[in-house]
Structures are given as C-alpha cells and as structure tokens.
Design an enzyme around this catalytic site. Structure first.
Site, PDB file in Angstrom:
ATOM      1  CG  ASP A 154     -21.460 -35.526 -12.597  1.00  0.00           C
ATOM      2  OD1 ASP A 154     -22.649 -35.908 -12.486  1.00  0.00           O
ATOM      3  OD2 ASP A 154     -20.790 -35.724 -13.638  1.00  0.00           O
ATOM      4  CG  ASP A 207     -25.677 -34.274 -13.019  1.00  0.00           C
ATOM      5  OD1 ASP A 207     -25.397 -35.245 -12.308  1.00  0.00           O
ATOM      6  OD2 ASP A 207     -25.135 -34.079 -14.128  1.00  0.00           O
ATOM      7  CG  HIS A 264     -27.623 -39.665 -19.582  1.00  0.00           C
ATOM      8  ND1 HIS A 264     -27.555 -40.825 -20.316  1.00  0.00           N
ATOM      9  CD2 HIS A 264     -26.937 -38.728 -20.301  1.00  0.00           C
ATOM     10  CE1 HIS A 264     -26.852 -40.609 -21.420  1.00  0.00           C
ATOM     11  NE2 HIS A 264     -26.474 -39.349 -21.440  1.00  0.00           N
ATOM     12  CG  ASP A 265     -27.687 -37.516 -14.502  1.00  0.00           C
ATOM     13  OD1 ASP A 265     -27.348 -38.643 -14.899  1.00  0.00           O
ATOM     14  OD2 ASP A 265     -26.860 -36.597 -14.321  1.00  0.00           O
TER      15      ASP A 265
HETATM   16  C1  BDR Z   1     -23.637 -39.483 -17.348  1.00  0.00           C
HETATM   17  O1  BDR Z   1     -22.385 -38.801 -17.405  1.00  0.00           O
HETATM   18  C2  BDR Z   1     -22.553 -37.440 -17.056  1.00  0.00           C
HETATM   19  O2  BDR Z   1     -21.896 -36.673 -17.978  1.00  0.00           O
HETATM   20  C3  BDR Z   1     -24.023 -37.154 -17.168  1.00  0.00           C
HETATM   21  O3  BDR Z   1     -24.417 -36.123 -16.277  1.00  0.00           O
HETATM   22  C4  BDR Z   1     -24.652 -38.476 -16.816  1.00  0.00           C
HETATM   23  O4  BDR Z   1     -24.752 -38.617 -15.426  1.00  0.00           O
HETATM   24  C5  BDR Z   1     -23.971 -40.037 -18.716  1.00  0.00           C
HETATM   25  O5  BDR Z   1     -23.030 -40.992 -19.111  1.00  0.00           O
HETATM   26 CA    CA Z   2     -24.408 -36.690 -13.986  1.00  0.00          CA
END
Ligand code: BDR
Ligand code: CA
Length: 318
Positions: A11, A16, A246-247
């Site tokens: 997304d 990302d 995160h990603d």
């Molecule tokens: C996740 O939520 C999305 O907003 C970010 O890209 C990540 O994948 C973090 O909770």
């Molecule tokens: Ca994401």
C-alpha cells in the site's frame, strides 16, 4: 549468486517505498512484480507511487499490478486521517516525482500472484506490507498455492506489544482482519514481522542526511520523503526518536531470517469485538505442527547497517 524471486504487495506509502528500495538494492533478489493494495493510500495511488519509485531507482523492468480496492466485507475504502498525517496525502510525503513512463499492467494482481506461484513454486517469496486482502483472495481462488509457494513474510500484527490502531490491532491487519485470519489459519509457511520488531528498528535524520550528501536525485528525493515520515513520527510517537522501518524490515527478514529471533506458533486473527485485528496464538492448536514463525527480537544494528549499505549503494547510482 542465486537470486530469490520476490513479489511485494504494497500500500505504497513511505516505508513501503523503502521496502521497494531494499528489494531493488539487495544483491540476491529478483523482484518479479509489485501488487498494489489499499491502506496508506487507495490502490491506484499505490500503483502510481510504486511506478514512480521504481523509475527513480532505475528499476523500470519491474511490472506493477492492481490489487483488490477494499476488503471483501466492505463496499468502499477511505484513507484514514492518521495515514495521511504519517505518509502525506499522496503517500510519499508530498514529494513530487516525475510521472512514470511505464503503465500499470492489465492483468489483476491476484491472478499475477497465482500464476507466479504456479511458475516458481518454492523459489518464490511473497512480502505483503499492506492488508492481506489480495493474498486471501488468491488463496480462495487457488487454494493449492498455500503449499506451493516458498514463504510469505508479512509486515503486520503485534504479539508482545500493543497495536498501533487500537490496543490490539496493527494497521495492516486492522484493514481486513477477516482476510488476515484466512491467511494465518491457512497452510502457508508464514513469517510475521510485526510491531514487536519493527518499532525497534528506527531511522533518523542522521541517515537521511547521508543520502542527501550523495548529491543524486534518488538520494535527495528519498531524503525528502523520509524526512516527512520522521517529522510525522516526532508528533505521533515522540518517544521513539526516529521513524519505524516496518516494511523494509519484512523484506530484510525474508532474505536473511537471522536478523530476528522467533517463536513458532499457530495463530488466528480476531475478526470481531473490541480486540478486532488481534494476532494471537490459537489455543485450539497449541500442540499441532506450526505454520507461523513470529519475529520477537531483532539485531537492529546489523539490520540498519545492511539497510544503509543497500540503499546508499543504490541511491549513489541514481
Ligand atoms: C504498517 O501500516 C502501514 O501504514 C505501514 O506502511 C506499515 O506497513 C505499520 O503498521
Ligand atoms: Ca505498508
């Protein structure tokens, strides 16, 4: 070096975009496609962002596909205000990138995934870093892919820490807990890279300044995009002193599982009530063979070093 076939399902917001850069910059990945999901932005915007980022990185050979526009239990998807605050309205920190020359593919993302699993089988790794709607739809259409695909390493969920949308739910799981439950309770070989580890893996302006100092277009644009994300984290999570990777951590763990320590567990996802979106051990299957490997701790220094090596080398050339 044998390269791992990889598909990203994104997304495409800011982290990302960092996941794309990690996959493009890693020497051992053959990125065969990107599927677009909803979440930080709507699906067409996610696809457009992915195409722009790929072009910025000189990776115009990677096809981009449209995924499902919303969960199967809803009619429509609207971006949450908090997502816009963290990623900007355009998902990439309000930074302008040139319109992509490559167009989005006509085949659906779900069909692309099914075909790729049939073609590459155990050699294929899928890394979803948005809602699990596309993967659940693919499993429904072609259940055999659960035992054919090599591995799915997803960014989502929280086992040992609270959620980031509600006390229990992490954002990607919260978008479509039903789909997430279908995925977690399937026969897939799953690795969960959740908030347990991603909130410990942080980037600061110290690193983005190193990209800026490269004096390249990619270095400057990524520094602008990620500085927006860091500024948003200063408001929403001031105690972290950085932004969460995160990603790109999910891509890193997919390639090198030794970045994290793990727990093997059978899990389900709560799809009702106050703990909607909770990713938790399944008490009915505690002694059964397990299909989920949950990341619990991370070697953040070694990961950050690898992340910076891959991205800086890539930005230097673009
Ligand atoms: C996740 O939520 C999305 O907003 C970010 O890209 C990540 O994948 C973090 O909770
Ligand atoms: Ca994401």
């Amino acid at each position: 070096m044998a390269k791992r076939k990889m598909i990203l399902d994104l997304d495409t917001g800011i982290d990302d975009a960092l996941a794309i850069a990690y996959a493009v910059g890693a020497p051992d990945v053959d990125l065969i496609g990107i599927i677009s999901s909803y979440g930080n932005v709507v699906v067409p915007q996610a696809a457009d962002n992915s195409l722009r980022i790929l072009e910025l990185l000189g990776a115009t050979d990677v096809p981009v596909f449209l995924g499902e526009p919303h969960s199967s239990t809803t009619e429509h998807f609207d971006v949450m205000a908090i997502s816009q605050q963290i990623h900007g309205k355009n998902g990439i920190g309000e930074v302008d990138l040139p319109a992509p020359k490559r167009a989005v593919e006509t085949q659906s993302g779900v069909d692309f995934l099914i075909d790729a699993v049939h073609q590459y089988g155990a050699d294929l790794t899928l890394v979803p870093t948005g809602p699990l709607t596309n993967l659940a739809a693919a499993l429904k259409k072609a259940p055999d892919i659960a035992t054919t695909i090599g591995n799915v390493t997803l960014m989502g969920g929280a086992l040992t820490v609270p959620g980031n949308v509600s006390h229990f739910a992490e954002a990607n799981i919260n978008q479509d807990a039903e789909a997430a439950n279908d995925v977690f309770t399937s026969d897939l070989n799953l690795t969960m890279v959740g908030l347990d580890v991603t909130l410990r893996t942080l980037l600061t302006k110290h690193e983005t300044q190193q990209w800026r100092d490269l004096k390249t277009t990619a270095g400057a644009k990524f520094a602008d995009i990620v500085d927006y994300y860091i500024a948003a984290y200063e408001v929403t999570s001031p105690d972290l002193h950085g932004c969460a990777l995160h990603d790109p951590l999910a891509v890193g763990v997919a390639l090198d599982p030794s970045f994290v320590t793990t727990l093997d567990l059978n899990m389900f996802v709560e799809a009702e009530g106050v703990d909607y979106g909770r990713t938790i051990g399944d008490p009915a299957r505690l002694n059964d063979p397990t299909n989920v490997t949950v990341a619990l701790t991370v070697d953040k220094d070694r990961y950050l070093k690898t992340f910076m090596t891959y991205l800086t080398t890539l930005f230097k050339k673009n």
